[in-house]
Design a protein around this motif. Structure first.
Motif, PDB file in Angstrom:
ATOM      1  N   ALA A  83      -6.133  -5.796  12.977  1.00 55.25           N
ATOM      2  CA  ALA A  83      -6.403  -4.469  13.196  1.00 55.25           C
ATOM      3  C   ALA A  83      -7.934  -4.071  13.446  1.00 55.25           C
ATOM      4  O   ALA A  83      -8.069  -3.173  14.113  1.00 55.25           O
ATOM      5  CB  ALA A  83      -5.688  -3.575  11.942  1.00 55.25           C
ATOM      6  N   PHE A  84      -8.629  -4.654  12.540  1.00 54.03           N
ATOM      7  CA  PHE A  84     -10.112  -4.432  12.620  1.00 54.03           C
ATOM      8  C   PHE A  84     -10.674  -4.810  14.123  1.00 54.03           C
ATOM      9  O   PHE A  84     -11.274  -3.913  14.838  1.00 54.03           O
ATOM     10  CB  PHE A  84     -10.623  -5.119  11.552  1.00 54.03           C
ATOM     11  CG  PHE A  84     -12.348  -4.714  11.662  1.00 54.03           C
ATOM     12  CD1 PHE A  84     -12.776  -3.678  11.639  1.00 54.03           C
ATOM     13  CD2 PHE A  84     -13.079  -6.080  11.637  1.00 54.03           C
ATOM     14  CE1 PHE A  84     -14.087  -3.598  11.831  1.00 54.03           C
ATOM     15  CE2 PHE A  84     -14.558  -6.166  11.584  1.00 54.03           C
ATOM     16  CZ  PHE A  84     -15.019  -4.580  11.600  1.00 54.03           C
ATOM     17  N   ARG A 139      -6.456   2.896   1.762  1.00 51.12           N
ATOM     18  CA  ARG A 139      -5.743   3.197   0.496  1.00 51.12           C
ATOM     19  C   ARG A 139      -6.239   4.465  -0.053  1.00 51.12           C
ATOM     20  O   ARG A 139      -5.393   5.437  -0.301  1.00 51.12           O
ATOM     21  CB  ARG A 139      -5.640   2.198  -0.444  1.00 51.12           C
ATOM     22  CG  ARG A 139      -4.675   1.358  -0.036  1.00 51.12           C
ATOM     23  CD  ARG A 139      -4.387   0.235  -1.376  1.00 51.12           C
ATOM     24  NE  ARG A 139      -5.584  -0.205  -1.926  1.00 51.12           N
ATOM     25  CZ  ARG A 139      -6.112  -1.620  -1.356  1.00 51.12           C
ATOM     26  NH1 ARG A 139      -5.331  -2.368  -0.697  1.00 51.12           N
ATOM     27  NH2 ARG A 139      -7.127  -2.063  -2.082  1.00 51.12           N
ATOM     28  N   THR A 140      -7.540   4.505  -0.454  1.00 53.26           N
ATOM     29  CA  THR A 140      -7.977   5.589  -1.300  1.00 53.26           C
ATOM     30  C   THR A 140      -8.116   6.953  -0.247  1.00 53.26           C
ATOM     31  O   THR A 140      -8.021   8.196  -0.987  1.00 53.26           O
ATOM     32  CB  THR A 140      -9.418   5.322  -1.914  1.00 53.26           C
ATOM     33  OG1 THR A 140     -10.232   4.653  -0.810  1.00 53.26           O
ATOM     34  CG2 THR A 140      -9.498   4.126  -2.710  1.00 53.26           C
ATOM     35  N   GLU A 149      -1.966  -0.554   8.143  1.00 52.79           N
ATOM     36  CA  GLU A 149      -0.885   0.428   8.224  1.00 52.79           C
ATOM     37  C   GLU A 149      -1.503   1.798   8.333  1.00 52.79           C
ATOM     38  O   GLU A 149      -0.622   2.764   8.774  1.00 52.79           O
ATOM     39  CB  GLU A 149      -0.206   0.396   6.904  1.00 52.79           C
ATOM     40  CG  GLU A 149       0.777  -1.029   6.664  1.00 52.79           C
ATOM     41  CD  GLU A 149      -0.068  -1.984   6.532  1.00 52.79           C
ATOM     42  OE1 GLU A 149      -1.250  -1.720   5.713  1.00 52.79           O
ATOM     43  OE2 GLU A 149       0.364  -3.128   6.512  1.00 52.79           O
ATOM     44  N   ALA A 150      -2.500   2.092   8.486  1.00 54.03           N
ATOM     45  CA  ALA A 150      -3.075   3.537   8.866  1.00 54.03           C
ATOM     46  C   ALA A 150      -3.047   3.710  10.234  1.00 54.03           C
ATOM     47  O   ALA A 150      -2.726   2.873  11.037  1.00 54.03           O
ATOM     48  CB  ALA A 150      -4.812   3.451   8.415  1.00 54.03           C
ATOM     49  N   ASP A 151      -2.975   5.025  10.467  1.00 56.04           N
ATOM     50  CA  ASP A 151      -2.847   5.624  11.894  1.00 56.04           C
ATOM     51  C   ASP A 151      -4.071   5.241  12.718  1.00 56.04           C
ATOM     52  O   ASP A 151      -5.163   5.030  11.953  1.00 56.04           O
ATOM     53  CB  ASP A 151      -2.999   7.145  11.938  1.00 56.04           C
ATOM     54  CG  ASP A 151      -1.713   7.823  11.143  1.00 56.04           C
ATOM     55  OD1 ASP A 151      -0.502   7.130  11.227  1.00 56.04           O
ATOM     56  OD2 ASP A 151      -1.801   8.906  10.892  1.00 56.04           O
ATOM     57  N   PRO A 152      -3.868   5.047  13.885  1.00 56.56           N
ATOM     58  CA  PRO A 152      -4.946   4.629  14.671  1.00 56.56           C
ATOM     59  C   PRO A 152      -6.148   5.416  14.683  1.00 56.56           C
ATOM     60  O   PRO A 152      -7.493   5.024  14.836  1.00 56.56           O
ATOM     61  CB  PRO A 152      -4.466   4.600  16.197  1.00 56.56           C
ATOM     62  CG  PRO A 152      -2.786   4.356  16.111  1.00 56.56           C
ATOM     63  CD  PRO A 152      -2.529   5.071  14.744  1.00 56.56           C
ATOM     64  N   ILE A 158     -12.358   5.216  10.047  1.00 55.90           N
ATOM     65  CA  ILE A 158     -12.967   4.465   9.283  1.00 55.90           C
ATOM     66  C   ILE A 158     -14.104   3.501   9.606  1.00 55.90           C
ATOM     67  O   ILE A 158     -15.266   3.310   9.281  1.00 55.90           O
ATOM     68  CB  ILE A 158     -12.057   3.576   8.496  1.00 55.90           C
ATOM     69  CG1 ILE A 158     -10.940   4.374   7.692  1.00 55.90           C
ATOM     70  CG2 ILE A 158     -12.479   2.548   7.363  1.00 55.90           C
ATOM     71  CD1 ILE A 158      -9.809   3.773   7.010  1.00 55.90           C
ATOM     72  N   VAL A 159     -13.781   2.849  11.018  1.00 57.68           N
ATOM     73  CA  VAL A 159     -14.767   2.032  11.443  1.00 57.68           C
ATOM     74  C   VAL A 159     -16.009   2.833  12.089  1.00 57.68           C
ATOM     75  O   VAL A 159     -17.223   2.159  11.978  1.00 57.68           O
ATOM     76  CB  VAL A 159     -14.039   1.356  13.093  1.00 57.68           C
ATOM     77  CG1 VAL A 159     -15.161   0.637  13.844  1.00 57.68           C
ATOM     78  CG2 VAL A 159     -12.785   0.316  12.499  1.00 57.68           C
TER      79      VAL A 159
END
Lengths: 246, 579
Positions: A83-84, A139-140, A149-152, A158-159
């Motif tokens: 995913a990363f 998660r947090t 599992e996070a939304d795109p 996050i990235v």
């Protein structure tokens, strides 16, 4: 119709510093490019592979083989890794350049880069911590089971925070985040842009020994096997819709 | 008339006393002589053992072999077989670089590996871009003239004949050179690419003079070395034999004159007779986990470059030298330098395809010397470069792009042209090599490199990056991306006029061990803003001449202190400092 002499597509020159959606680009017509988009739809660098020397050919062609199972990363880490790699290279559909496998092979073989920041762990541990940190933040912050599992959109946020060193808590406390980003991106960029599919996307002429290049400019920079940037619109339609240059 | 004659003879006159160009095979890139080179018996005392088969070690070996010296070179990396080992591919060239671990620290840690560190027979020049400028006369007295840096114990005139000789051996191609000490080159300038022409046009509009070259790349043919084929993979090892490296310029001749190269041999320490204080040879491993082997020699020369040379000295601990060899004055490893190497890349409407032709094309040394109106001492040079896709992706990343934006810029690759600077960063004592705790696979402690910029460095980098950005705008670039980076290495075992402030004397002989020499870029007290390869070779050439004549063994204190500082203190120089 896109005009490649123009610069309106370049992120720095756009209000949001974001590129247009790749749908403005032509579909790859010959050969393969990542996600089948590119600027050189009728250029396939592999069409010249018979002119490459044997040593180069074997190194480049090996990248086209079916990817082997991961050796360095564990099954637990694999979804986060994939995913990363997909998120930072914007690979949302097949065909994908197998970046995760490239990174895994580099780390499994210990082909490191020859330096380690004094305030950082070994590159292999940096990778493990970054994947752990991505899961931690997903998660947090978003309540997702993990980064994969996070939304795109959340993954991209996050990235982006990773790229700007705006992450903290959990595994991130053990890392100089700006340097961790650099460690990861060095490997990912080398994996993506060493692949012939990416060369098709960007119109890179590829290996040139023993043949060499003869067209250096200024009048022409295109060898017989190279192609100019172009679009894939049907020229008849383009004229009818008034999109042509006339 | 003289100029016309020189023009006619351009490219026609080769160097004497070096047959490397004829010893190479037209149809194979093997280094001739690997299978037939002389092999010295274990335990046999040779005249000279050299650590490192790069720019310094190879030239030293070739020269002294011609004087009949028996020489063994220990090289940590492999003996290349370029037809099989080298590829036209960025990621596939990993093995060319020194990728054994090193720790980097300080306020501005320097990325090593593929950026600046080579490994294997031929050294870093196997993967250097090919720029071969000389240092300027002003480089040898920056402390006296500019109040910064250090004075060399030698001056430009000491190196000049060796510059000329090495330029004939590489051979260097370029336009007549107007900067520093004006000079010509033995080969005509290469044709330039469309990308470089665009950059030159921008510089011209700003009144910045640029010239084609100088590059150590054959333009024409040179013995059995062919013309460059402009494939653009200079940094991945030249499979054509057109780009100069010791592998093709000096080692063929060295092997033909009884030099032995022991590849894959990692030096562990220099052995010293504790009674006499003289070096007796070098202890090395010929495989990981292998026993220690001592190669005895009358003279020892270390040419491992600015990180491995200090590391070897610092790891050579004995009761006579408890802090490392030649390190009683705490000078070993200090004053290591890199050059600022910011690059900017500009977007143009036409496809320029910068991957064609050698990355080094056109350069300027107009800003090389101090101009106090700029607000800092010393200067920088400007050089066109042309990164391949992975290198350019790192450039795009450095400008802050990833994901879709990265892909968009990369799809635009063919429309961009790139120009860079080399800043003269100043030597500082705390920029240094020390020994770190981890050990390498041989069990030898690894090196740590600390680097921090001083204010003068930062001003220089900021100003020069503005200049190249202005060049792109003057060339009507549609968009500009910038990356701040560093290149090259010198210093770490510098030459000087006193043992308190240097490791080796004006003859590159260590102050502490009478038969130990340093023969690489680590002896440079300053670096100018010139790429160091040519100067490293010229220094080794000078050292060889002085070792052969015996002048290098001169124990006279004035001879050891050298002449550079005395000449630099003339009234003319004093005036220029106050101007």
């Amino acid at each position: 119709m896109p005009d490649f002499r123009d610069h309106a597509h370049l992120p720095n020159l756009r209000p949001d510093r974001e590129p247009p959606h790749p749908s403005w680009l032509p579909r790859q017509e010959v050969g393969i490019s990542p996600q089948m988009v590119g600027r050189y739809p009728d250029f396939d660098v592999l069409s010249a592979a018979d002119t490459w020397d044997e040593a180069t050919k074997s190194v480049v062609m090996a990248r086209l083989k079916d990817p082997a199972p991961l050796r360095f990363f564990t099954p637990d880490q694999e979804p986060t890794l994939r995913a990363f790699c997909d998120t930072v290279m914007a690979q949302d559909v097949e065909p994908r350049v197998p970046v995760a496998e490239f990174v895994d092979d580099k780390l499994a073989a210990g082909r490191l880069d020859g330096y380690q920041y004094a305030d950082m762990p070994d590159d292999r541990d940096t990778w493990r911590l970054v994947l752990h940190g991505l899961d931690h933040t997903a998660r947090t912050r978003y309540g997702a089971a993990g980064f994969a599992e996070a939304d795109p959109e959340n993954r991209e946020t996050i990235v982006d925070d990773l790229a700007h060193a705006h992450l903290d808590g959990g595994p991130w406390e053990e890392l100089n985040i700006a340097r961790a980003w650099s460690v990861c991106m060095r490997a990912i960029l080398a994996g993506f842009y060493s692949h012939p599919w990416a060369w098709n996307e960007i119109g890179f002429g590829g290996p040139a020994y023993p043949r060499g290049f003869m067209r250096l400019g200024p009048l022409s920079t295109t060898e017989p096997f190279e192609r100019h940037g172009s679009t894939s619109e049907d020229p008849v339609d383009a004229v009818h819709q008034g999109l042509g240059h006339g | 008339m003289a100029d016309r004659l020189r023009g006619l003879l351009k490219g026609a006159i080769g160097p004497s006393d070096n047959d490397s160009r004829y010893l190479l095979d037209v149809h194979s890139r093997e280094l001739p002589g690997e299978d037939t080179m002389r092999q010295y018996a274990p335990g046999e005392e040779v005249d000279l053992v050299i650590v490192g088969a790069g720019a310094g070690g190879s030239v030293l070996a070739q020269r002294l072999a011609r004087h009949g010296w028996n020489i063994v070179i220990l090289e940590a990396g492999p003996f290349w077989h370029p037809d099989e080992d080298w590829v036209s591919d960025e990621a596939g060239s990993h093995e060319l670089y020194w990728t054994q671990n090193r720790i980097i620290g300080g306020a501005d840690p320097i990325e090593l590996g593929k950026n600046n560190s080579g490994r294997g027979v031929g050294g870093s020049m196997v993967h250097y871009a090919g720029y071969t400028p000389r240092f300027h006369p002003s480089d040898f007295s920056t402390l006296t003239d500019d109040g910064v840096g250090a004075d060399w114990p030698i001056n430009y005139e000491d190196l000049r004949p060796h510059y000329e000789q090495v330029e004939a051996e590489l051979p260097v191609a370029g336009q007549n050179w107007p900067w520093g000490h004006p000079h010509r080159y033995p080969f005509s300038p290469h044709p330039i690419s469309g990308a470089a022409a665009r950059l030159w046009e921008g510089a011209h509009k700003l009144g910045i003079e640029m010239r084609v070259g100088p590059v150590g790349i054959v333009n024409g043919t040179f013995g059995n070395r062919p013309h460059c084929i402009y494939r653009g993979y200079c940094l991945q090892g030249c499979k054509v034999n057109a780009k100069a490296s010791p592998y093709v310029t000096h080692l063929p001749d060295a092997l033909a004159h009884a030099v032995e190269i022991r590849a894959n041999c990692m030096a562990a320490r220099v052995e010293v007779d504790q009674a006499t204080g003289r070096a007796t040879g070098v202890v090395y491993h010929d495989e990981v986990g292998g026993a220690e082997i001592l190669q005895r020699a009358r003279f020892v020369a270390i040419a491992g470059y600015s990180i491995e040379t200090p590391r070897l000295l610092l790891n050579s601990i004995s009761s006579r030298f408890p802090h490392g060899l030649c390190n009683d004055e705490d000078q070993v490893g200090r004053y290591i330098m890199v050059q600022g190497a910011s690059q900017t890349t500009g977007r143009f409407p036409d496809e320029l395809r910068m991957y064609k032709a050698p990355p080094p094309e056109v350069s300027s040394e107009q800003f090389y010397e101090t101009d106090l109106s700029r607000g800092f001492a010393r200067g920088f040079s400007i050089q066109t470069v042309s990164p391949l896709p992975i290198g350019w992706a790192e450039h795009v990343l450095a400008d802050g792009h990833w994901g879709r934006a990265m892909r968009e810029y990369m799809r635009d690759y063919n429309h961009w042209a790139t120009i860079g600077v080399l800043n003269e960063l100043l030597p500082q004592p705390e920029n240094r090599i020390t020994i770190a705790e981890p050990i390498d696979p041989y069990g030898i402690p690894i090196a740590r490199m600390d680097y921090s910029l001083c204010e003068n460095d930062k001003s220089n980098i900021a100003h020069s990056t503005e200049v190249i950005t202005d060049i792109l705008h003057a060339a009507d670039a549609q968009d500009v991306l910038t990356i701040y980076r560093y290149a090259h290495l010198v210093g770490g075992a510098r030459m000087g006029s006193s043992p308190q402030a240097s490791v080796v004397d004006a003859n590159q002989r260590s102050w502490a061990v009478p038969n130990l020499f340093v023969a690489d870029g680590s002896v440079c007290p300053t670096q100018g803003s010139a790429n160091p390869a040519l100067t490293i070779m010229a220094l080794a050439s000078r050292l060889a001449a002085r070792m052969a004549s015996g002048a290098a063994m001169d124990d006279d204190p004035l001879a050891r202190a050298g002449t550079g500082t005395r000449q630099a203190a003339t009234p003319q120089h004093a005036r220029s400092r106050s101007s």
